[in-house]
Design an enzyme around this catalytic site. Structure first.
Site, PDB file in Angstrom:
ATOM      1  N   LYS A  19       0.878  -1.174   0.000  1.00  0.00           N
ATOM      2  CA  LYS A  19       0.000   0.000   0.000  1.00  0.00           C
ATOM      3  C   LYS A  19       0.913   1.220   0.000  1.00  0.00           C
ATOM      4  O   LYS A  19       1.348   1.689   1.051  1.00  0.00           O
ATOM      5  CB  LYS A  19      -0.907  -0.029   1.228  1.00  0.00           C
ATOM      6  CG  LYS A  19      -1.993   1.032   1.224  1.00  0.00           C
ATOM      7  CD  LYS A  19      -2.996   0.773   2.339  1.00  0.00           C
ATOM      8  CE  LYS A  19      -3.978   1.908   2.505  1.00  0.00           C
ATOM      9  NZ  LYS A  19      -4.942   2.049   1.420  1.00  0.00           N
TER      10      LYS A  19
HETATM   11  N1  PPE Z   1      -7.933  -1.653  -2.410  1.00  0.00           N
HETATM   12  C1  PPE Z   1      -7.375  -0.429  -2.420  1.00  0.00           C
HETATM   13  C2  PPE Z   1      -6.728   0.055  -3.658  1.00  0.00           C
HETATM   14  C3  PPE Z   1      -7.429   0.350  -1.267  1.00  0.00           C
HETATM   15  O1  PPE Z   1      -6.876   1.572  -1.274  1.00  0.00           O
HETATM   16  C4  PPE Z   1      -8.078  -0.142  -0.116  1.00  0.00           C
HETATM   17  C5  PPE Z   1      -8.151   0.689   1.130  1.00  0.00           C
HETATM   18  C6  PPE Z   1      -8.652  -1.431  -0.158  1.00  0.00           C
HETATM   19  C7  PPE Z   1      -8.543  -2.155  -1.330  1.00  0.00           C
HETATM   20  C8  PPE Z   1      -9.295  -2.044   1.044  1.00  0.00           C
HETATM   21  O2  PPE Z   1      -8.333  -2.397   2.013  1.00  0.00           O
HETATM   22  P1  PPE Z   1      -8.677  -2.412   3.573  1.00  0.00           P
HETATM   23  O3  PPE Z   1      -8.871  -1.012   3.997  1.00  0.00           O
HETATM   24  O4  PPE Z   1      -7.498  -3.059   4.201  1.00  0.00           O
HETATM   25  O5  PPE Z   1      -9.919  -3.216   3.746  1.00  0.00           O
HETATM   26  N2  PPE Z   1      -8.252   2.065   0.915  1.00  0.00           N
HETATM   27  C9  PPE Z   1      -7.963   2.960   1.999  1.00  0.00           C
HETATM   28  C10 PPE Z   1      -7.716   4.359   1.523  1.00  0.00           C
HETATM   29  C11 PPE Z   1      -8.821   5.059   0.840  1.00  0.00           C
HETATM   30  C12 PPE Z   1      -8.442   6.495   0.490  1.00  0.00           C
HETATM   31  O6  PPE Z   1      -9.273   7.158  -0.108  1.00  0.00           O
HETATM   32  O7  PPE Z   1      -7.345   6.929   0.830  1.00  0.00           O
HETATM   33  C13 PPE Z   1      -8.992   2.857   3.098  1.00  0.00           C
HETATM   34  O8  PPE Z   1     -10.064   2.290   2.905  1.00  0.00           O
HETATM   35  O9  PPE Z   1      -8.716   3.312   4.199  1.00  0.00           O
END
Ligand code: PPE
Length: 307
Positions: free
Chosen positions: A159
């Protein structure tokens, strides 16, 4: 809408005022996107604020750093403690938490190694990611014309800030056309994920989600939903998903720390299922919010209470 200011930000081990948390414009991260970060939610419960899967998020932060040969100058438990302290000092009952580790000011060239690693933790009150009514009413989305990152270009399991240039293309395109979000395909043409969310589909009572081979971020909410769904007796399969199977699914939803569990009611103006939040989506939301708000037994130890 600007995010609401909190009092203090944790900056390399010290608390500084929100407005004083600044970096040099020649920091490596500004020029090359060299930062790893997390997004974590802290929920209001009867026993006070509780962070959802704090340890797993911090672990993923260190995994992202490892992929990019970044040595975070704190132990994982130190960072967990610092996150809890940042919530306490800001006196928040519920918030979004954003830890970031980045390459700072040093030499300025692609080689990041001479630049120091800096670490910041910010917390603030944050509402619903895809709008106040999204969790109940669902959102209308489109398939993006952009693909998600090809596996041998940018690692999707990390990430990192730079990955979000691709995410911004997906998000801006969707919003310019009046959609809440875009869903990107991987470079093989299979469903990958949204700009900031993982995706699930339900067909004949069975649940499917793209596997880590489809250029997704391995979401912690995704993992939680898989656990909850299996506990409720559903089979969940992670596998390549062709685009058109979403059109003919009974239910489709996004998951993410920010998005939580958001129903998708239309894709490319094609109505999904009955065109409103599906039954299984609702069941999963109920199970999810019962756990995160401390109303159900926390059998997996997902909550870390701040006090
Ligand atoms: N895919 C991506 C590309 C992504 O950024 C997130 C989280 C997820 C999947 C889901 O992952 P998780 O949060 O571990 O369930 N995106 C984060 C950031 C969003 C933003 O706008 O900045 C979040 O949900 O916190």
């Amino acid at each position: 809408m600007p995010i609401p200011k909190s009092d203090k930000i944790w900056f390399n081990g010290n608390f500084v005022g929100w407005d004083d948390a600044k970096i040099h414009v020649l920091s490596h991260v500004v020029h090359y996107g060299s930062s790893v970060f997390e997004g974590i939610r802290c929920y209001h419960t009867e026993r006070g604020p509780a962070c959802f899967r704090l340890r797993d998020h911090v672990k993923r932060l260190y995994d992202s750093a490892k992929i990019y040969r970044m040595e975070i100058p704190y132990m994982q438990d130190e960072l967990e403690a610092a996150i809890l302290e940042t919530i306490r000092i800001n006196k928040l009952q519920a918030c979004y938490i954003r830890p970031v580790a980045f390459r700072g000011f040093g030499e300025l060239a692609v080689n990041p190694m001479p630049c120091p690693i800096e670490v910041v933790i910010a917390v603030w009150e944050w509402g619903k990611y895809l709008g106040p009514e999204a969790l109940e009413k669902g959102v209308s989305v489109r398939f993006a014309s952009w693909n998600r990152l090809a596996p041998n270009t940018m690692p999707s399991l990390a990430k990192v800030a730079a990955n979000y240039m691709n995410a911004q293309l997906i998000k801006m395109e969707a919003m310019a056309d009046g959609y809440a979000e875009g869903i990107a395909l991987d470079t093989q043409g299979y469903v990958s994920e949204g700009s900031g969310e993982n995706i699930f589909m339900v067909k004949n009572g069975q649940i499917y989600t793209p596997s880590t081979g489809s250029s997704i971020l391995p979401g912690i909410t995704r993992h939680s939903v898989i656990s909850l769904a299996r506990e409720l007796g559903h089979t969940v399969t992670a596998r390549p998903i062709p685009r058109e199977s979403l059109y003919i699914a009974d239910e489709v939803f996004f998951t993410g720390s920010a998005a939580e569990i958001t129903p998708i009611t239309a894709i490319d103006h094609i109505k999904i299922g009955c065109g409103s939040r599906g039954e299984i989506t609702k069941k999963l939301q109920d199970a999810f919010f019962a756990v995160v708000e401390g109303r159900a037994e926390d059998k997996w130890g997902w909550l870390t209470y701040v006090e």
